[in-house]
Design an enzyme around this catalytic site. Structure first.
Site, mmCIF file in Angstrom:
data_model
loop_
_atom_site.group_PDB
_atom_site.id
_atom_site.type_symbol
_atom_site.label_atom_id
_atom_site.label_comp_id
_atom_site.label_asym_id
_atom_site.label_seq_id
_atom_site.Cartn_x
_atom_site.Cartn_y
_atom_site.Cartn_z
ATOM 1 N N ARG A 112 22.418 23.009 -20.219
ATOM 2 C CA ARG A 112 24.023 23.375 -21.085
ATOM 3 C C ARG A 112 23.656 23.121 -22.539
ATOM 4 O O ARG A 112 23.804 21.253 -21.572
ATOM 5 C CB ARG A 112 25.019 24.549 -20.697
ATOM 6 C CG ARG A 112 24.841 25.256 -19.251
ATOM 7 C CD ARG A 112 26.234 25.796 -18.961
ATOM 8 N NE ARG A 112 27.375 25.874 -19.860
ATOM 9 C CZ ARG A 112 28.974 25.705 -19.884
ATOM 10 N NH1 ARG A 112 29.027 25.516 -18.324
ATOM 11 N NH2 ARG A 112 29.530 25.885 -20.250
ATOM 12 N N SER A 150 26.522 22.214 -24.066
ATOM 13 C CA SER A 150 28.378 21.361 -23.896
ATOM 14 C C SER A 150 28.221 20.236 -23.999
ATOM 15 O O SER A 150 27.955 19.476 -22.740
ATOM 16 C CB SER A 150 29.105 21.936 -22.465
ATOM 17 O OG SER A 150 28.909 21.837 -21.406
ATOM 18 N N LYS A 158 29.250 25.608 -8.969
ATOM 19 C CA LYS A 158 30.154 26.220 -9.595
ATOM 20 C C LYS A 158 29.465 27.778 -10.271
ATOM 21 O O LYS A 158 30.197 29.015 -10.099
ATOM 22 C CB LYS A 158 31.524 26.767 -9.147
ATOM 23 C CG LYS A 158 31.759 25.737 -10.703
ATOM 24 C CD LYS A 158 32.511 25.764 -10.654
ATOM 25 C CE LYS A 158 33.571 25.102 -12.550
ATOM 26 N NZ LYS A 158 34.833 25.280 -12.866
ATOM 27 N N ASP A 159 28.347 27.158 -10.638
ATOM 28 C CA ASP A 159 28.121 28.486 -11.449
ATOM 29 C C ASP A 159 26.632 28.855 -11.517
ATOM 30 O O ASP A 159 26.133 29.929 -12.148
ATOM 31 C CB ASP A 159 27.486 28.030 -13.103
ATOM 32 C CG ASP A 159 29.167 27.444 -14.070
ATOM 33 O OD1 ASP A 159 29.775 27.707 -13.817
ATOM 34 O OD2 ASP A 159 28.918 25.999 -14.813
ATOM 35 N N LEU A 167 39.622 34.460 -12.827
ATOM 36 C CA LEU A 167 40.531 35.125 -12.128
ATOM 37 C C LEU A 167 41.332 34.360 -10.728
ATOM 38 O O LEU A 167 42.566 34.519 -10.017
ATOM 39 C CB LEU A 167 39.955 36.229 -11.916
ATOM 40 C CG LEU A 167 39.257 37.241 -12.588
ATOM 41 C CD1 LEU A 167 38.181 38.812 -12.376
ATOM 42 C CD2 LEU A 167 40.637 37.738 -13.885
ATOM 43 N N ARG A 168 39.670 33.739 -9.684
ATOM 44 C CA ARG A 168 41.217 32.779 -8.527
ATOM 45 C C ARG A 168 41.492 31.801 -8.401
ATOM 46 O O ARG A 168 42.880 32.125 -8.492
ATOM 47 C CB ARG A 168 39.177 31.770 -8.265
ATOM 48 C CG ARG A 168 40.030 31.088 -7.274
ATOM 49 C CD ARG A 168 38.620 29.997 -6.811
ATOM 50 N NE ARG A 168 38.582 28.828 -7.672
ATOM 51 C CZ ARG A 168 39.212 28.178 -8.260
ATOM 52 N NH1 ARG A 168 39.905 27.527 -7.713
ATOM 53 N NH2 ARG A 168 38.728 27.601 -9.291
ATOM 54 N N ARG A 169 41.974 31.538 -10.120
ATOM 55 C CA ARG A 169 43.476 31.085 -10.580
ATOM 56 C C ARG A 169 44.274 31.819 -10.642
ATOM 57 O O ARG A 169 45.562 31.461 -10.114
ATOM 58 C CB ARG A 169 43.116 29.878 -11.322
ATOM 59 C CG ARG A 169 41.860 28.521 -11.409
ATOM 60 C CD ARG A 169 41.560 27.769 -12.493
ATOM 61 N NE ARG A 169 40.358 26.388 -11.713
ATOM 62 C CZ ARG A 169 39.596 26.146 -13.649
ATOM 63 N NH1 ARG A 169 39.728 26.537 -14.389
ATOM 64 N NH2 ARG A 169 38.624 24.617 -12.211
ATOM 65 N N ARG A 179 39.387 30.465 -23.247
ATOM 66 C CA ARG A 179 38.448 29.285 -23.465
ATOM 67 C C ARG A 179 37.767 28.718 -24.325
ATOM 68 O O ARG A 179 39.118 28.656 -24.762
ATOM 69 C CB ARG A 179 37.375 31.156 -23.661
ATOM 70 C CG ARG A 179 38.098 32.449 -22.623
ATOM 71 C CD ARG A 179 36.877 31.674 -21.438
ATOM 72 N NE ARG A 179 35.353 31.368 -21.506
ATOM 73 C CZ ARG A 179 34.468 31.986 -22.585
ATOM 74 N NH1 ARG A 179 34.605 33.560 -22.508
ATOM 75 N NH2 ARG A 179 33.087 31.572 -22.082
ATOM 76 N N GLY A 180 36.965 28.060 -23.914
ATOM 77 C CA GLY A 180 36.298 27.060 -24.955
ATOM 78 C C GLY A 180 36.081 25.693 -24.092
ATOM 79 O O GLY A 180 36.216 25.749 -23.096
ATOM 80 N N ASN A 181 35.330 25.076 -24.826
ATOM 81 C CA ASN A 181 34.955 23.416 -24.332
ATOM 82 C C ASN A 181 36.109 22.675 -23.751
ATOM 83 O O ASN A 181 37.371 23.296 -23.997
ATOM 84 C CB ASN A 181 34.116 22.451 -24.604
ATOM 85 C CG ASN A 181 34.129 22.108 -26.546
ATOM 86 O OD1 ASN A 181 35.563 21.947 -26.011
ATOM 87 N ND2 ASN A 181 33.525 22.344 -27.096
ATOM 88 N N THR A 202 38.065 21.821 -26.672
ATOM 89 C CA THR A 202 39.331 23.046 -27.196
ATOM 90 C C THR A 202 40.234 22.996 -26.591
ATOM 91 O O THR A 202 41.204 23.273 -27.033
ATOM 92 C CB THR A 202 37.881 23.987 -26.946
ATOM 93 O OG1 THR A 202 36.880 24.075 -28.438
ATOM 94 C CG2 THR A 202 39.278 24.969 -28.499
ATOM 95 N N ARG A 203 40.202 23.077 -25.338
ATOM 96 C CA ARG A 203 41.392 23.431 -23.929
ATOM 97 C C ARG A 203 42.252 22.276 -23.917
ATOM 98 O O ARG A 203 43.798 22.540 -24.395
ATOM 99 C CB ARG A 203 40.797 23.617 -22.906
ATOM 100 C CG ARG A 203 39.587 24.468 -22.797
ATOM 101 C CD ARG A 203 39.185 25.225 -21.478
ATOM 102 N NE ARG A 203 38.150 25.971 -21.474
ATOM 103 C CZ ARG A 203 38.062 26.493 -19.949
ATOM 104 N NH1 ARG A 203 38.477 26.589 -19.027
ATOM 105 N NH2 ARG A 203 36.627 27.690 -20.480
ATOM 106 N N CYS A 223 30.695 34.226 -9.712
ATOM 107 C CA CYS A 223 31.230 33.039 -10.709
ATOM 108 C C CYS A 223 32.446 33.124 -11.321
ATOM 109 O O CYS A 223 33.935 33.094 -11.137
ATOM 110 C CB CYS A 223 31.128 32.140 -11.069
ATOM 111 S SG CYS A 223 30.602 32.105 -12.303
#
Length: 310
Positions: free
Chosen positions: A10, A12, A82-83, A129-131, A148-150, A153-154, A241
């Site tokens: 990816r 990112s 995890k992805d 959703l898990r968190r 959301r975001g990288n 960004t977060r 995931c």
């Protein structure tokens, strides 16, 4: 080892950082090999204005990379485990799993030292959703918002005061050299991690046996065994995931202990158990734990999640 290798990744910063680490390991161990990174944009990278759980489908961050692998445009792919869906395309396999970084989630805040210290009504951000489910159980009085975001960004949204706190994977922050941004790591007892969190997977074509042999120096047995147990748990639950499922396995000698969780998104129901057995039975233990939780109400919880798409 071949003279040239192409790694699909990816685009990112975190994904490129992870793939660059693999590139450095290969080039330092095999001096005659040059490694090129091929950056590929995935569906999950393109859709940034919708919570991942509402996008639907599995493999949001890997499908396009796997297509390139099958087409021969790249020689291997580096993923965050995890992805990675539990079922892979025919002809591909996760052949190498390096040593795991921390599997724990990280709590980040510029004003508060822990989840417990957040005031009533404080805004905490996560896209998982898990968190969300586990936060709602820990602190039902908090306001949990989508994030959301990288990573940058977060972090910017946190620093600009858009959130009182956010939750990110500790492994990603460590790999990016941003450990100083972590206020505290949440223990697996506080928040059970995602399946495979902190682990990398190197995906190859099954026919590339020579390449697989050449990359064995990167493989870490203990990580592979624990991830196998976690992924077997996920496979039986037919989850991706983006569902409120968590699992974490540890290895002590030849004994593996796996803890698994299924939760309602609002935290109103949390089913959590653990199982211990021989490392040789890692996958069977994961399946058995999933069966146990499904029979105790987990199936109804997951059916509700899949029906609502939330």
């Amino acid at each position: 080892m071949r003279n040239q290798l192409r790694i699909g990744t990816r685009a990112s910063l975190l994904a490129v950082t992870q793939s660059t680490w693999v590139k450095i390991q290969i080039e330092s161990t095999c001096p005659g090999t040059q490694v090129e990174l091929v950056k590929i944009t995935t569906k999950g990278d393109r859709i940034l204005d919708v919570p991942l759980a509402k996008v639907g489908g599995k493999g949001l961050f890997v499908k396009e990379i796997e297509d390139a692998l099958l087409a021969g445009a790249i020689d291997l792919a580096v993923h965050s485990m995890k992805d990675v869906p539990t079922e892979l395309p025919e002809g591909l396999h996760i052949g190498i799993i390096p040593a795991r970084e921390t599997p724990c989630d990280a709590f980040l805040s510029t004003r508060y030292a822990s989840v417990e210290e957040l005031p009533t009504g404080a805004c905490i951000g996560t896209s998982s959703l898990r968190r969300k489910a586990q936060l709602a159980t820990l602190r039902p009085d908090l306001t949990i918002l989508d994030l959301r975001g990288n990573v940058d960004t977060r972090l910017r949204k946190l620093e600009e005061g858009e959130f009182d706190a956010i939750i990110l994977a500790g492994a990603g922050l460590h790999r990016l050299g941003k450990t100083d941004k972590i206020t505290t790591l949440l223990t697996p007892e506080q928040m059970l991690p995602a399946i495979g969190q902190g682990a990398l997977g190197i995906e190859l074509r099954e026919t590339d046996t020579e390449l697989l042999a050449g990359l064995q120096f990167l493989h870490h047995r203990a990580t592979a065994v624990t991830v196998a147990a976690e992924r077997a748990f996920l496979l039986r639950l037919e989850g991706g995931c983006q569902v409120p499922i968590g699992a974490h396995a540890t290895l002590s000698g030849d004994q593996i202990t796996l803890t698994g969780l299924i939760a309602a998104v609002d935290g109103s129901i949390v089913l959590k158990e653990h199982i211990t057995g021989s490392a040789r039975e890692a996958a069977a233990l994961g399946t058995a734990l999933a069966e146990s939780l499904l029979s105790k109400g987990g199936k109804a919880i997951l059916d509700a999640v899949y029906c609502t798409g939330s």
